[in-house]
Design a protein around this motif. Structure first.
Motif, PDB file in Angstrom:
ATOM      1  N   LYS A   1      -5.794  -4.869  -0.047  1.00 23.76           N
ATOM      2  CA  LYS A   1      -4.675  -4.670  -0.971  1.00 23.76           C
ATOM      3  C   LYS A   1      -3.648  -5.772  -0.714  1.00 23.76           C
ATOM      4  O   LYS A   1      -3.004  -5.825   0.340  1.00 23.76           O
ATOM      5  CB  LYS A   1      -4.052  -3.302  -0.755  1.00 23.76           C
TER       6      LYS A   1
ATOM      7  N   GLU B   1      -5.160   2.190  -9.236  1.00 29.76           N
ATOM      8  CA  GLU B   1      -5.779   2.148  -7.915  1.00 29.76           C
ATOM      9  C   GLU B   1      -6.959   3.121  -7.837  1.00 29.76           C
ATOM     10  O   GLU B   1      -7.071   3.952  -6.948  1.00 29.76           O
ATOM     11  CB  GLU B   1      -4.747   2.465  -6.821  1.00 29.76           C
TER      12      GLU B   1
ATOM     13  N   LYS C   1      -9.408   0.858  -2.220  1.00 31.04           N
ATOM     14  CA  LYS C   1      -8.651   1.225  -1.043  1.00 31.04           C
ATOM     15  C   LYS C   1      -8.881   0.154   0.003  1.00 31.04           C
ATOM     16  O   LYS C   1     -10.010  -0.254   0.256  1.00 31.04           O
ATOM     17  CB  LYS C   1      -9.082   2.583  -0.507  1.00 31.04           C
TER      18      LYS C   1
END
Length: 668
Positions: A564, A639, A661
């Motif tokens: 991320k 997400e 994730k």
């Protein structure tokens, strides 16, 4: 008709009764004497050259007129004679009909086997393929496949017989829980084509026996407007087409001093005087002054494929893929794009004779042999072939127009041409002796009208041409090689096969040539082993197939990483990994791009692809853990997840969902 009477040394009488309607014979006599063999030899013309059989039988024919059988049964007796002489080498070879029954029996017997047709020969015979694949989640047509091909070379039935045995032995191993066989048929598909040149295959069982690897396409060799009108003739009635030698002013051959059964070219510069002219056994059927110059025509299928095709070459055919058999095979391969490797059994061997020079054709583009970058793979497989089959040497045979050459150079897959059988090498002391004698012995009992390949087997498809060689060392080296081969084959015939491979020269009154002698090597003797060796030969080839099948590419997605970088922005990395031995694309496949690449796509759903190609083409992933790295930058405020899809026509089609994730530098 009255019985034919025979006398034996025991003074007992034997009778053969021939029925004109059924052509059946009945033999009567005491045990321990085989008068049938004696009768067959008498009436087939072999009695002179097989005197030892007469001695063993103790039989002598009656000399009266009633001792001769009618001409209509002569061919029947000739066939019987040949079968008696070569029982060990021919008894278990299948003709086309019995081979067809065997293929259907295998398909009916084993759950993992099925049989279907993929074309027809020029003569109308069906061409069959066995499909070997166990039940599983993936259909056989969607699995990575191996193709095994035999019976392309019409003069090598052993290649097809070996392919047949390979199929059944693999199936038996699978049913007996053999681990390698279970892995092969559980994960992959194996296609086995036993016979491609079906018409030539069946010609092996026709009388008289005349060696040829060609299809039956009519060819007007002498260009007189009539095709196939002057072929060989069985003059002495022994059921074999061998050679004729005749004393002639235009002679080019002489007897070898150390081995008079063989002939060699006379070197006039060394004060050697030629004595004999050599022909295929026969007469001048069309009266044009030439002998056997227009036999049954045809095409050498293994010279009829596109890669390296040589226009106007002997046996190559009028154009590429002119034969229904070659077209059917190439169409089968193209229609089954999941075929990822091929093994062709026949006269060629490109794993023991690997040319690492990277030679190219006149255009400088197409490779003549294996590309340099791929040569190491072929050399390694050659070492495995030696270890698994025990075959360490193979004749170097030009692969121009051969199927295996096309499968590698144009279809782009690992394509291994291997020999099923090779003459056993003599013991060291015998080899040393043969080398010493080889300087004077020669194989040149081939006719001037019979063209030979580099492997020394004639097509039986002559044009009345003399063999021509270059002057100097190259010609001398070739003649020396022919000499050694001839003597080695003769030694093998004498010492291992009881002399069955060579017919001694015998006098014959030719209708136009006068006094000639007929003899020479038996047709197909050099091409195929005795039938009782086929199972052992197939065992080695089964091991080789299992080894090749176990080295096919295994493509998977490994080491997926998600990082991320910012709110809703992710970097995705993954490895496309090949755990098999073979690369997913040989160098030749990368160059010609004939094989479609592995396609990797990323479906970001409602997200946005910020970096990296949505669709990436991967032309090759090296074997033995080779990796191709893929990377994307994705924005997805939800997400959620993205979907990675991998598609290959050869190595599978699968998807993987990747959660957005962060893996925090880890691997999952």
């Amino acid at each position: 008709m009255p019985p034919v009477e025979w006398r034996a040394s025991t003074h007992e009488r034997f009778a053969v009764v021939a029925n004109p309607e059924s052509a059946r014979t009945e033999v009567r006599g005491s045990e321990g004497v085989n008068p049938l063999i004696a009768k067959l030899m008498l009436h087939s013309g072999l009695q002179n050259c097989c005197a030892d059989w007469w001695n063993r039988c103790g039989c002598q024919p009656n000399t009266g007129d009633d001792a001769m059988l009618p001409g209509r049964f002569r061919s029947l007796f000739s066939l019987g004679c040949i079968l008696c002489l070569t029982t060990s080498s021919r008894a278990d070879y299948h003709d086309y009909e019995s081979l067809t029954r065997e293929l259907n029996r295998i398909a009916d017997t084993y759950a993992a086997a099925s049989v279907e047709t993929f074309g027809q020969s020029r003569g109308g015979r069906e061409l069959y393929v066995l499909t070997l694949a166990a039940d599983g989640d993936i259909e056989p047509q969607a699995r990575t496949a191996v193709l095994v091909v035999g019976g392309l070379d019409g003069d090598r039935n052993a290649s097809g017989e070996t392919a047949l045995r390979i199929a059944e032995k693999i199936l038996k191993r699978y049913d007996s829980e053999d681990e390698a066989a279970r892995a092969l048929l559980g994960r992959h598909t194996v296609y086995v084509v036993c016979v491609v040149n079906a018409d030539a295959w069946d010609r092996r069982f026709a009388m008289p026996l005349s060696e040829s690897r060609l299809t039956g396409r009519p060819v007007d060799d002498d260009r007189d407007g009539v095709a196939d009108e002057d072929g060989p003739d069985d003059l002495n009635g022994d059921g074999l087409i061998t050679m004729m030698r005749v004393v002639d002013p235009e002679a080019t051959y002489m007897l070898d001093a150390k081995e008079p059964r063989l002939l060699r070219s006379a070197d006039r510069a060394k004060d050697e005087t030629p004595v004999y002219k050599v022909y295929v056994e026969g007469i001048d059927n069309d009266g044009d002054g030439e002998y056997n110059e227009d036999p049954i025509g045809g095409v050498d299928l293994n010279a009829n494929f596109p890669h390296g095709y040589r226009e106007h070459a002997e046996g190559a055919g009028p154009y590429q893929l002119c034969e229904p058999e070659s077209r059917a095979l190439i169409n089968f391969v193209i229609d089954h794009p999941h075929i990822a490797a091929a093994i062709t059994l026949g006269k060629h061997n490109n794993v023991l004779n690997v040319d690492k020079g990277g030679k190219k054709d006149a255009t400088g583009e197409a490779p003549v042999t294996v590309m340099e970058e791929d040569a190491a793979i072929f050399s390694f497989i050659g070492e495995r072939f030696k270890e698994l089959t025990g075959i360490e040497k193979a004749d170097e045979v030009d692969g121009a127009g051969a199927f295996h050459s096309w499968a590698y150079a144009q279809y782009g897959i690992p394509s291994f041409a291997v020999t099923a059988w090779r003459r056993p090498e003599p013991q060291k002391d015998e080899a040393d002796e043969a080398d010493g004698e080889a300087e004077s012995a020669a194989e040149d009992d081939e006719p001037e009208s019979k063209v030979k390949d580099k492997d020394g087997h004639g097509h039986g498809h002559g044009h009345g041409k003399k063999r021509r060689g270059r002057a100097g060392k190259k010609k001398a080296d070739k003649e020396s090689g022919d000499i050694k081969e001839a003597l080695a084959w003769l030694t093998y015939s004498d010492d291992v096969r009881g002399g069955e491979g060579f017919v001694p020269w015998r006098s014959f009154k030719h209708p136009t040539l006068g006094d000639v002698e007929i003899g020479g090597f038996v047709p197909y003797f050099k091409a195929d082993p005795p039938a009782d060796q086929l199972d052992k030969i197939a065992e080695g080839q089964v091991k080789f197939l299992l080894d090749v099948g176990g080295r096919l590419p295994q493509v998977s997605v490994e080491n997926v990483e998600v990082a991320k970088l910012h709110d809703g922005v992710f970097e995705i990395k993954a490895n496309l990994t090949n755990s098999g031995y073979f690369p997913t694309g040989l160098k030749i496949a990368q160059v010609n791009r004939r094989v479609r690449p592995i396609v990797v796509t990323l479906d970001v759903g409602a997200g946005v692809l910020l970096g990296g190609e949505r669709l990436q083409r991967v032309w090759n992933v090296d074997g033995r853990g080779g990796v191709h790295r893929v990377r994307w930058l994705v924005r997805n405020s939800a997400e959620d997840s993205v979907t990675l899809q991998v598609y290959s026509e050869k190595y599978g089609d699968f998807t993987r969902s990747i959660a957005l994730k962060s893996t925090e530098g880890g691997v999952r």
